[in-house]
Design a protein around this motif. Sequence first.
Motif, PDB file in Angstrom:
ATOM      1  N   GLN A   1       0.742  -1.098   0.603  1.00 12.35           N
ATOM      2  CA  GLN A   1       0.007  -0.326   0.144  1.00 12.35           C
ATOM      3  C   GLN A   1       1.018   1.839   0.131  1.00 12.35           C
ATOM      4  O   GLN A   1       0.742   2.574  -0.728  1.00 12.35           O
ATOM      5  N   HIS A   2       1.437   1.110   0.540  1.00 11.97           N
ATOM      6  CA  HIS A   2       2.926   2.080   0.428  1.00 11.97           C
ATOM      7  C   HIS A   2       3.233   2.942  -0.582  1.00 11.97           C
ATOM      8  O   HIS A   2       4.141   4.185  -0.897  1.00 11.97           O
ATOM      9  N   PHE A   3       3.420   1.897  -1.657  1.00 11.99           N
ATOM     10  CA  PHE A   3       4.053   2.173  -3.189  1.00 11.99           C
ATOM     11  C   PHE A   3       3.494   1.037  -3.600  1.00 11.99           C
ATOM     12  O   PHE A   3       3.846  -0.215  -4.670  1.00 11.99           O
ATOM     13  N   PRO A   4       2.420   1.572  -4.000  1.00 17.02           N
ATOM     14  CA  PRO A   4       1.174   1.242  -4.992  1.00 17.02           C
ATOM     15  C   PRO A   4       2.306   0.917  -6.525  1.00 17.02           C
ATOM     16  O   PRO A   4       1.122   0.957  -6.707  1.00 17.02           O
ATOM     17  N   ALA A   5       2.883   1.794  -7.207  1.00 18.04           N
ATOM     18  CA  ALA A   5       3.302   1.614  -8.247  1.00 18.04           C
ATOM     19  C   ALA A   5       4.298   0.492  -8.796  1.00 18.04           C
ATOM     20  O   ALA A   5       4.256   0.330  -9.750  1.00 18.04           O
ATOM     21  N   ALA A   6       4.065   0.006  -7.500  1.00 21.89           N
ATOM     22  CA  ALA A   6       5.010  -1.668  -7.035  1.00 21.89           C
ATOM     23  C   ALA A   6       3.920  -2.471  -8.000  1.00 21.89           C
ATOM     24  O   ALA A   6       4.003  -3.745  -8.419  1.00 21.89           O
ATOM     25  N   GLU A   7       2.467  -2.757  -7.957  1.00 25.32           N
ATOM     26  CA  GLU A   7       1.395  -3.022  -7.805  1.00 25.32           C
ATOM     27  C   GLU A   7       2.101  -4.153  -7.170  1.00 25.32           C
ATOM     28  O   GLU A   7       2.036  -5.439  -7.994  1.00 25.32           O
ATOM     29  N   LEU A   8       1.996  -4.833  -6.113  1.00 29.00           N
ATOM     30  CA  LEU A   8       2.067  -5.658  -5.231  1.00 29.00           C
ATOM     31  C   LEU A   8       1.345  -6.354  -4.808  1.00 29.00           C
ATOM     32  O   LEU A   8       1.513  -7.391  -3.980  1.00 29.00           O
ATOM     33  N   ALA A   9       0.535  -5.509  -5.044  1.00 29.59           N
ATOM     34  CA  ALA A   9      -1.194  -6.242  -4.030  1.00 29.59           C
ATOM     35  C   ALA A   9      -2.372  -6.216  -5.119  1.00 29.59           C
ATOM     36  O   ALA A   9      -2.148  -4.413  -5.495  1.00 29.59           O
ATOM     37  N   PRO A  10      -3.428  -6.386  -5.755  1.00 32.75           N
ATOM     38  CA  PRO A  10      -5.061  -5.997  -5.893  1.00 32.75           C
ATOM     39  C   PRO A  10      -5.596  -4.762  -4.960  1.00 32.75           C
ATOM     40  O   PRO A  10      -6.748  -5.449  -5.028  1.00 32.75           O
ATOM     41  N   LEU A  11      -4.499  -3.557  -5.148  1.00 35.10           N
ATOM     42  CA  LEU A  11      -4.948  -2.677  -3.989  1.00 35.10           C
ATOM     43  C   LEU A  11      -7.034  -2.284  -4.360  1.00 35.10           C
ATOM     44  O   LEU A  11      -7.380  -1.896  -3.412  1.00 35.10           O
ATOM     45  N   ALA A  12      -7.134  -2.460  -5.890  1.00 40.42           N
ATOM     46  CA  ALA A  12      -8.575  -1.436  -6.395  1.00 40.42           C
ATOM     47  C   ALA A  12      -9.745  -2.687  -6.083  1.00 40.42           C
ATOM     48  O   ALA A  12     -10.326  -2.591  -6.717  1.00 40.42           O
ATOM     49  N   ASP A  13      -9.321  -4.352  -5.457  1.00 39.77           N
ATOM     50  CA  ASP A  13     -10.149  -5.116  -6.027  1.00 39.77           C
ATOM     51  C   ASP A  13     -10.133  -5.469  -4.528  1.00 39.77           C
ATOM     52  O   ASP A  13      -9.600  -6.183  -4.151  1.00 39.77           O
TER      53      ASP A  13
END
Length: 209
Positions: free
Chosen positions: A74-86
Amino acid sequence: MLKLYYAPGTCALATHIALEEAGAPYEAVRVDFGSQAQRSLEYLAINPKGRVPALVTERGTLTETPSLLLFVAQHFPAAELAPLADPFALAQVQEFNSYLCSTVHVAHAHGRRGTRWADDAAAIEAMKRKVPATMMECAELIERKFLKGPWVMGEQYTVCDPYLFTIGSWLEGDGVDTTKLSGILEHRRRMLARAAVQKAVSAEGTHVP
């Protein structure tokens, strides 16, 4: 700058890898378990649990691997390490990481730290004997239910992957016949090809079977 406290051969490797994947500015600080540094007053002031990992942030210290992994994602969303929007997919990430934390890691610990649960020598030895079976049962469930491939969540690499890689690297030492776990072994090979994994493993001096 973030500061990660770790010890080689522990689950802290998962967060170490995630920080590398995220391109995060961080400092890795080794805690010497051989000298019981995790029990020192200095370290207990950082993490009263006397365990690793601990991640010191500008807002305070976080512990427990699922929490640290989600924070990095969550702290580095640009890395896309989790489906944060879902929300559902993110809950699945948490489901998997919680299983590794609450069940698989505990099954592993029965072989090395049985004194957490019993004082009787015979009971501790019985726990040790059970580890290969319980770890194999966990690994088979992961292959059958959770590991979608090529990554845990399918096509998207997430913070689940360094966590599985870390705990999966303990299987041989726990007496598990990994030749029967083709999915986990293939996942391990895929992870070892990643630059972030190579860097974290090298920095910690961790042996991966």
